[in-house]
Design a protein around this motif. Structure first.
Motif, PDB file in Angstrom:
ATOM      1  N   ARG A   4       0.841  -1.187   0.000  1.00  0.00           N
ATOM      2  CA  ARG A   4       0.000   0.000   0.000  1.00  0.00           C
ATOM      3  C   ARG A   4       0.878   1.238   0.000  1.00  0.00           C
ATOM      4  O   ARG A   4       1.734   1.398   0.860  1.00  0.00           O
ATOM      5  CB  ARG A   4      -0.898   0.009   1.237  1.00  0.00           C
ATOM      6  N   SER A   5       0.654   2.101  -0.977  1.00  0.00           N
ATOM      7  CA  SER A   5       1.317   3.395  -0.966  1.00  0.00           C
ATOM      8  C   SER A   5       0.271   4.440  -0.599  1.00  0.00           C
ATOM      9  O   SER A   5      -0.892   4.102  -0.345  1.00  0.00           O
ATOM     10  CB  SER A   5       1.935   3.699  -2.336  1.00  0.00           C
ATOM     11  N   SER A   6       0.646   5.680  -0.587  1.00  0.00           N
ATOM     12  CA  SER A   6      -0.321   6.716  -0.234  1.00  0.00           C
ATOM     13  C   SER A   6      -1.399   6.854  -1.299  1.00  0.00           C
ATOM     14  O   SER A   6      -2.513   7.270  -1.012  1.00  0.00           O
ATOM     15  CB  SER A   6       0.384   8.062  -0.026  1.00  0.00           C
ATOM     16  N   ARG A   7      -1.089   6.477  -2.528  1.00  0.00           N
ATOM     17  CA  ARG A   7      -2.033   6.649  -3.621  1.00  0.00           C
ATOM     18  C   ARG A   7      -2.590   5.339  -4.173  1.00  0.00           C
ATOM     19  O   ARG A   7      -3.747   5.291  -4.565  1.00  0.00           O
ATOM     20  CB  ARG A   7      -1.335   7.416  -4.748  1.00  0.00           C
ATOM     21  N   HIS A   8      -1.798   4.286  -4.205  1.00  0.00           N
ATOM     22  CA  HIS A   8      -2.208   3.056  -4.874  1.00  0.00           C
ATOM     23  C   HIS A   8      -2.102   1.831  -3.963  1.00  0.00           C
ATOM     24  O   HIS A   8      -1.469   1.875  -2.914  1.00  0.00           O
ATOM     25  CB  HIS A   8      -1.363   2.816  -6.126  1.00  0.00           C
ATOM     26  N   LEU A   9      -2.711   0.751  -4.438  1.00  0.00           N
ATOM     27  CA  LEU A   9      -2.673  -0.536  -3.766  1.00  0.00           C
ATOM     28  C   LEU A   9      -2.210  -1.560  -4.791  1.00  0.00           C
ATOM     29  O   LEU A   9      -2.781  -1.642  -5.886  1.00  0.00           O
ATOM     30  CB  LEU A   9      -4.070  -0.892  -3.245  1.00  0.00           C
ATOM     31  N   PHE A  10      -1.168  -2.309  -4.466  1.00  0.00           N
ATOM     32  CA  PHE A  10      -0.628  -3.330  -5.351  1.00  0.00           C
ATOM     33  C   PHE A  10      -0.726  -4.666  -4.644  1.00  0.00           C
ATOM     34  O   PHE A  10      -0.321  -4.780  -3.486  1.00  0.00           O
ATOM     35  CB  PHE A  10       0.840  -3.043  -5.692  1.00  0.00           C
ATOM     36  N   ILE A  44       2.131 -15.598  -9.242  1.00  0.00           N
ATOM     37  CA  ILE A  44       1.083 -16.324  -9.961  1.00  0.00           C
ATOM     38  C   ILE A  44       0.098 -15.360 -10.599  1.00  0.00           C
ATOM     39  O   ILE A  44      -0.303 -15.535 -11.754  1.00  0.00           O
ATOM     40  CB  ILE A  44       0.361 -17.276  -8.993  1.00  0.00           C
ATOM     41  N   ALA A  45      -0.326 -14.343  -9.861  1.00  0.00           N
ATOM     42  CA  ALA A  45      -1.281 -13.356 -10.373  1.00  0.00           C
ATOM     43  C   ALA A  45      -1.028 -12.037  -9.660  1.00  0.00           C
ATOM     44  O   ALA A  45      -0.491 -12.014  -8.547  1.00  0.00           O
ATOM     45  CB  ALA A  45      -2.707 -13.825 -10.127  1.00  0.00           C
ATOM     46  N   SER A  46      -1.432 -10.940 -10.295  1.00  0.00           N
ATOM     47  CA  SER A  46      -1.269  -9.635  -9.661  1.00  0.00           C
ATOM     48  C   SER A  46      -2.354  -8.693 -10.139  1.00  0.00           C
ATOM     49  O   SER A  46      -2.991  -8.916 -11.175  1.00  0.00           O
ATOM     50  CB  SER A  46       0.109  -9.042  -9.972  1.00  0.00           C
ATOM     51  N   ALA A  47      -2.557  -7.629  -9.366  1.00  0.00           N
ATOM     52  CA  ALA A  47      -3.519  -6.584  -9.714  1.00  0.00           C
ATOM     53  C   ALA A  47      -3.115  -5.319  -8.963  1.00  0.00           C
ATOM     54  O   ALA A  47      -2.389  -5.380  -7.966  1.00  0.00           O
ATOM     55  CB  ALA A  47      -4.940  -7.001  -9.336  1.00  0.00           C
ATOM     56  N   SER A  48      -3.597  -4.178  -9.449  1.00  0.00           N
ATOM     57  CA  SER A  48      -3.299  -2.921  -8.762  1.00  0.00           C
ATOM     58  C   SER A  48      -4.345  -1.873  -9.117  1.00  0.00           C
ATOM     59  O   SER A  48      -5.130  -2.038 -10.052  1.00  0.00           O
ATOM     60  CB  SER A  48      -1.914  -2.395  -9.145  1.00  0.00           C
ATOM     61  N   THR A  49      -4.319  -0.783  -8.369  1.00  0.00           N
ATOM     62  CA  THR A  49      -5.219   0.340  -8.640  1.00  0.00           C
ATOM     63  C   THR A  49      -4.586   1.324  -9.615  1.00  0.00           C
ATOM     64  O   THR A  49      -5.152   2.369  -9.875  1.00  0.00           O
ATOM     65  CB  THR A  49      -5.545   1.093  -7.335  1.00  0.00           C
ATOM     66  N   TYR A  50      -3.446   0.968 -10.149  1.00  0.00           N
ATOM     67  CA  TYR A  50      -2.670   1.911 -10.958  1.00  0.00           C
ATOM     68  C   TYR A  50      -3.444   2.461 -12.151  1.00  0.00           C
ATOM     69  O   TYR A  50      -3.375   3.636 -12.452  1.00  0.00           O
ATOM     70  CB  TYR A  50      -1.378   1.237 -11.421  1.00  0.00           C
ATOM     71  N   LYS A  90     -10.547   5.628  -2.812  1.00  0.00           N
ATOM     72  CA  LYS A  90      -9.498   4.614  -2.696  1.00  0.00           C
ATOM     73  C   LYS A  90     -10.041   3.288  -2.195  1.00  0.00           C
ATOM     74  O   LYS A  90      -9.604   2.225  -2.639  1.00  0.00           O
ATOM     75  CB  LYS A  90      -8.388   5.107  -1.769  1.00  0.00           C
ATOM     76  N   SER A  91     -11.010   3.323  -1.288  1.00  0.00           N
ATOM     77  CA  SER A  91     -11.594   2.084  -0.770  1.00  0.00           C
ATOM     78  C   SER A  91     -12.372   1.351  -1.851  1.00  0.00           C
ATOM     79  O   SER A  91     -12.322   0.126  -1.950  1.00  0.00           O
ATOM     80  CB  SER A  91     -12.498   2.367   0.425  1.00  0.00           C
ATOM     81  N   GLU A  92     -13.089   2.090  -2.673  1.00  0.00           N
ATOM     82  CA  GLU A  92     -13.836   1.468  -3.775  1.00  0.00           C
ATOM     83  C   GLU A  92     -12.868   0.852  -4.782  1.00  0.00           C
ATOM     84  O   GLU A  92     -13.101  -0.241  -5.304  1.00  0.00           O
ATOM     85  CB  GLU A  92     -14.725   2.500  -4.459  1.00  0.00           C
ATOM     86  N   GLN A  93     -11.783   1.530  -5.067  1.00  0.00           N
ATOM     87  CA  GLN A  93     -10.784   0.971  -5.967  1.00  0.00           C
ATOM     88  C   GLN A  93     -10.154  -0.282  -5.371  1.00  0.00           C
ATOM     89  O   GLN A  93      -9.881  -1.248  -6.082  1.00  0.00           O
ATOM     90  CB  GLN A  93      -9.706   2.016  -6.272  1.00  0.00           C
ATOM     91  N   ALA A  94      -9.944  -0.305  -4.055  1.00  0.00           N
ATOM     92  CA  ALA A  94      -9.398  -1.491  -3.395  1.00  0.00           C
ATOM     93  C   ALA A  94     -10.360  -2.665  -3.534  1.00  0.00           C
ATOM     94  O   ALA A  94      -9.942  -3.804  -3.749  1.00  0.00           O
ATOM     95  CB  ALA A  94      -9.125  -1.197  -1.923  1.00  0.00           C
ATOM     96  N   GLN A 107     -12.425  -3.122  -6.038  1.00  0.00           N
ATOM     97  CA  GLN A 107     -12.310  -3.557  -7.433  1.00  0.00           C
ATOM     98  C   GLN A 107     -11.076  -4.431  -7.621  1.00  0.00           C
ATOM     99  O   GLN A 107     -11.120  -5.449  -8.327  1.00  0.00           O
ATOM    100  CB  GLN A 107     -12.243  -2.340  -8.365  1.00  0.00           C
ATOM    101  N   VAL A 108      -9.980  -4.061  -7.002  1.00  0.00           N
ATOM    102  CA  VAL A 108      -8.741  -4.841  -7.104  1.00  0.00           C
ATOM    103  C   VAL A 108      -8.930  -6.212  -6.459  1.00  0.00           C
ATOM    104  O   VAL A 108      -8.444  -7.225  -6.972  1.00  0.00           O
ATOM    105  CB  VAL A 108      -7.554  -4.081  -6.468  1.00  0.00           C
ATOM    106  N   GLY A 109      -9.656  -6.269  -5.349  1.00  0.00           N
ATOM    107  CA  GLY A 109      -9.932  -7.544  -4.696  1.00  0.00           C
ATOM    108  C   GLY A 109     -10.692  -8.488  -5.614  1.00  0.00           C
ATOM    109  O   GLY A 109     -10.377  -9.681  -5.712  1.00  0.00           O
ATOM    110  N   THR A 110     -11.675  -7.963  -6.302  1.00  0.00           N
ATOM    111  CA  THR A 110     -12.444  -8.777  -7.244  1.00  0.00           C
ATOM    112  C   THR A 110     -11.576  -9.215  -8.426  1.00  0.00           C
ATOM    113  O   THR A 110     -11.625 -10.375  -8.842  1.00  0.00           O
ATOM    114  CB  THR A 110     -13.661  -7.982  -7.750  1.00  0.00           C
ATOM    115  N   GLN A 111     -10.761  -8.297  -8.950  1.00  0.00           N
ATOM    116  CA  GLN A 111      -9.877  -8.621 -10.076  1.00  0.00           C
ATOM    117  C   GLN A 111      -8.884  -9.719  -9.694  1.00  0.00           C
ATOM    118  O   GLN A 111      -8.667 -10.660 -10.457  1.00  0.00           O
ATOM    119  CB  GLN A 111      -9.083  -7.382 -10.516  1.00  0.00           C
ATOM    120  N   LEU A 112      -8.283  -9.594  -8.516  1.00  0.00           N
ATOM    121  CA  LEU A 112      -7.294 -10.587  -8.108  1.00  0.00           C
ATOM    122  C   LEU A 112      -7.944 -11.943  -7.884  1.00  0.00           C
ATOM    123  O   LEU A 112      -7.370 -12.966  -8.251  1.00  0.00           O
ATOM    124  CB  LEU A 112      -6.548 -10.147  -6.856  1.00  0.00           C
ATOM    125  N   ALA A 113      -9.129 -11.964  -7.290  1.00  0.00           N
ATOM    126  CA  ALA A 113      -9.816 -13.238  -7.061  1.00  0.00           C
ATOM    127  C   ALA A 113     -10.123 -13.920  -8.387  1.00  0.00           C
ATOM    128  O   ALA A 113      -9.972 -15.142  -8.519  1.00  0.00           O
ATOM    129  CB  ALA A 113     -11.087 -13.011  -6.266  1.00  0.00           C
TER     130      ALA A 113
END
Length: 129
Positions: free
Chosen positions: A48-54, A66-72, A79-83, A85-91
């Protein structure tokens, strides 16, 4: 690693007070003593950075992501809504790779805010922590 070494390493980055950096480093090292990913249960790493979540799924036995996703590249929402979305993408990416169970490595971050939002969305999308 001794506590003084952790504090010295934490002092080098800029932007956050030295006390908070040292506390995060202590939490991270304490967590990493216990959390190890394997082929059948890879480690879910959150950065977690101040702006993004990887986030990425790592098989520590092979040293492979194996897999990756980010809010980039995500736009819209806070930011919470983007997080979420990233959770769904990674799953979805994990399911495509044949992974359903993971070990959660929050990277020394406290389990609140974006980290909790990400974890909740990943669980709802089918990952087991």
């Amino acid at each position: 690693m001794g506590a003084s070494v952790i504090v010295k390493q934490a002092r080098t980055s800029a932007g956050v007070s030295a006390v908070r950096r040292a506390a995060k480093s202590r939490r991270h090292f304490r967590l990493r003593k216990k959390v190890v990913g394997s082929t059948d249960r890879p480690r879910l790493v959150v950065t977690r950075s101040s702006r993004h979540l990887f986030v990425q799924l790592v098989d520590d036995s092979k040293g492979v992501t194996i897999a990756s996703a980010s809010t980039y590249k995500l736009t819209g929402g806070d930011k919470s809504e983007q997080a979420r979305q990233v959770g769904t993408q990674l799953a979805d990416a994990a399911k495509a790779a044949g992974v359903t169970k993971v070990v959660f490595d929050r990277g020394g971050n406290t389990y609140t805010g974006r980290i909790a939002a990400f974890a909740g969305a990943a669980r709802e999308a089918g990952l087991e922590f």
